[in-house]
Design an enzyme around this catalytic site. Structure first.
Site, PDB file in Angstrom:
ATOM      1  N   LYS A 186       0.824  -1.218   0.000  1.00 54.98           N
ATOM      2  CA  LYS A 186       0.000   0.000   0.000  1.00 54.98           C
ATOM      3  C   LYS A 186       0.862   1.273   0.000  1.00 54.98           C
ATOM      4  CE  LYS A 186      -3.206  -2.875  -0.139  1.00 54.98           C
ATOM      5  NZ  LYS A 186      -4.266  -3.455   0.629  1.00 54.98           N
TER       6      LYS A 186
HETATM    7  C1  LIG Z   1      -5.183  -4.651   0.804  1.00 51.31           C
HETATM    8  C2  LIG Z   1      -6.638  -4.557   0.793  1.00 51.31           C
HETATM    9  C3  LIG Z   1      -7.421  -4.917   1.899  1.00 51.31           C
HETATM   10  C4  LIG Z   1      -6.865  -5.642   3.088  1.00 51.31           C
HETATM   11  O1  LIG Z   1      -5.802  -5.014   3.701  1.00 51.31           O
HETATM   12  P1  LIG Z   1      -4.949  -5.798   4.807  1.00 51.31           P
HETATM   13  O2  LIG Z   1      -4.300  -4.680   5.587  1.00 51.31           O
HETATM   14  O3  LIG Z   1      -3.944  -6.624   4.061  1.00 51.31           O
HETATM   15  O4  LIG Z   1      -5.847  -6.600   5.637  1.00 51.31           O
HETATM   16  C5  LIG Z   1      -8.775  -4.674   1.846  1.00 51.31           C
HETATM   17  N1  LIG Z   1      -9.353  -4.141   0.775  1.00 51.31           N
HETATM   18  C6  LIG Z   1      -8.649  -3.806  -0.325  1.00 51.31           C
HETATM   19  C7  LIG Z   1      -9.362  -3.202  -1.484  1.00 51.31           C
HETATM   20  C8  LIG Z   1      -7.275  -4.021  -0.358  1.00 51.31           C
HETATM   21  O5  LIG Z   1      -6.581  -3.729  -1.461  1.00 51.31           O
END
Ligand SMILES: *Cc1c(COP(=O)(O)O)cnc(C)c1O
Length: 385
Positions: A186
């Site tokens: 992210k």
């Molecule tokens: C990465 C992601 C998540 C989950 O994030 P985590 O921190 O890995 O649990 C949820 N929704 C979307 C759209 C994502 O890209």
């Protein structure tokens, strides 16, 4: 063209000396689990989003679980979400015994459409979870208007959206709650981690308690000087609190957010320019309303050959790629358990999308290499001679 020797990954977190120093300082302090650094990270996140409350958690998945629990979502309830999302959201809905209902998307932007959400509303609908896809905000005026009219709670999936603004306002305060992710892919990372933002005092109390076993106070308050190590539990909770070691990393990353996102934008601009005249490839569409894009992902669509073959060819050029996302309504347990409604635009997009390398430490030469490789691949789909 000459094939590069080293592998160019789709993503790599940008970790500088400031991050390494911040985590080292936390380790030296010997307070490494939830404590003052989490408080400080939460405060900074409130500053970014304008939300009244921010709760640090171990992942966005955990945050979505807490958010849905705090709304008492369970058996008999329906939750509307796009199928074009990460499956973690659907898993949480399913694990709570509620039913996921899928809304179709705009083929160009991959964002969920308000009219598609409205078409899926029933007497059982409790919540809707729009995704700010790839860092472009969902149509929040449209979605909030519908949610108000039908009395439905909105939870923003802001996993892609640290730095995303909709009509000048940072996301995270449009719905009742929002969930951000700090997974290494992210825009900013804490290794693993996430943040819930919201404005409601009662939800704040409930989610903080559910975050930590159901215990009223966090460990660092119980174990500090003069703290009371006794506790009572009114409702069983989870273990979703972020450690300070990770908050240290998050604070250092957040301090660089503007620089990191500005570099992401430069890379995307370069891609768009260099790929503008390439046939057989569709560039992502952008929302027509005013917004600041966080450029979390650069998702193109392959129109003139199979994605499978395209991925094989990228590998030959030592280029990484991602798939965001396999459509959730096509996953086996979801097909079997829920028999989802047809989603023609999601299916059309899902067959063609591929995420190209995008991370702040990529060089311009890396970007141009990818673009040159794509030109060659699309001109000679069978392979190089
Ligand atoms: C990465 C992601 C998540 C989950 O994030 P985590 O921190 O890995 O649990 C949820 N929704 C979307 C759209 C994502 O890209």
């Amino acid at each position: 063209m000459k094939i590069r020797e080293d592998f160019l990954p789709m993503n790599r977190p940008s970790i500088g000396e400031a991050e390494i120093a911040a985590v080292s300082d936390c380790l030296r302090s010997r307070w490494i689990t939830t404590g003052p650094l989490c408080q400080s990270f939460e405060e900074r996140f409130r500053g970014l989003t304008g939300a009244r409350y921010a709760i640090s958690i171990t992942s966005a998945t955990a945050g979505m679980h807490l958010a849905l629990m705090a709304l008492d979502i369970g058996p008999g309830d329906e939750v509307i979400t796009p199928s074009m999302t990460f499956v973690s959201t659907i898993n949480m809905i399913a694990l709570l015994g509620a039913k996921p209902i899928f809304a179709d998307i705009d083929y160009q932007t991959l964002n969920v459409l308000p009219e598609e959400i409205e078409a899926r509303i029933s007497k059982r609908t409790k919540a809707v979870i729009p995704v700010h896809f790839a860092g472009a905000p969902a149509d929040m005026d449209g979605i909030m208007g519908i949610a108000k009219r039908y009395g439905i709670t909105v939870i923003e999936d802001a996993a892609h959206a640290v730095g995303t603004r909709y009509r000048g306002t940072h996301v995270g305060g449009f719905g009742a709650m929002a969930v951000f992710s700090f997974h290494p892919i992210k825009n900013i990372t804490t290794g693993e981690g996430g943040m819930i933002t919201h404005d409601d005092e009662a939800l704040e109390k409930r989610m903080r308690i559910l975050r930590f076993h159901g215990i009223e106070r966090d460990a660092w308050k119980r174990y500090g000087k003069g703290g009371n190590p006794e506790y009572d539990i009114l409702e069983p909770g989870y273990k979703y609190n972020m450690p300070d070691m990770q908050a240290a990393l998050g604070i250092a990353q957040l301090a660089r957010l503007e620089t990191l996102n500005a570099r992401r934008k430069q890379i995307v601009d370069l891609y768009r320019e260099a790929l503008a005249d390439v046939a057989g490839l569709d560039l992502p569409g952008w929302p027509t309303y005013p917004h600041d894009h966080a450029h979390h992902l650069f998702v193109v669509k392959i129109a003139s050959m199979t994605r499978e073959r395209f991925m094989e060819r990228l590998s030959e050029y030592n280029i990484g790629y991602g798939l965001h996302f396999p459509a959730c309504h096509r996953l086996s347990y979801i097909q079997k358990r829920y028999a989802p409604n047809p989603l023609p635009e999601t299916d059309r997009a899902a067959a063609r999308i591929i995420s190209l390398p995008l991370f702040p430490d990529m060089t311009d030469d890396d970007v141009l290499y990818v673009c040159q490789a794509i030109r060659e691949i699309l001109q000679t789909p069978g392979g190089r001679r």
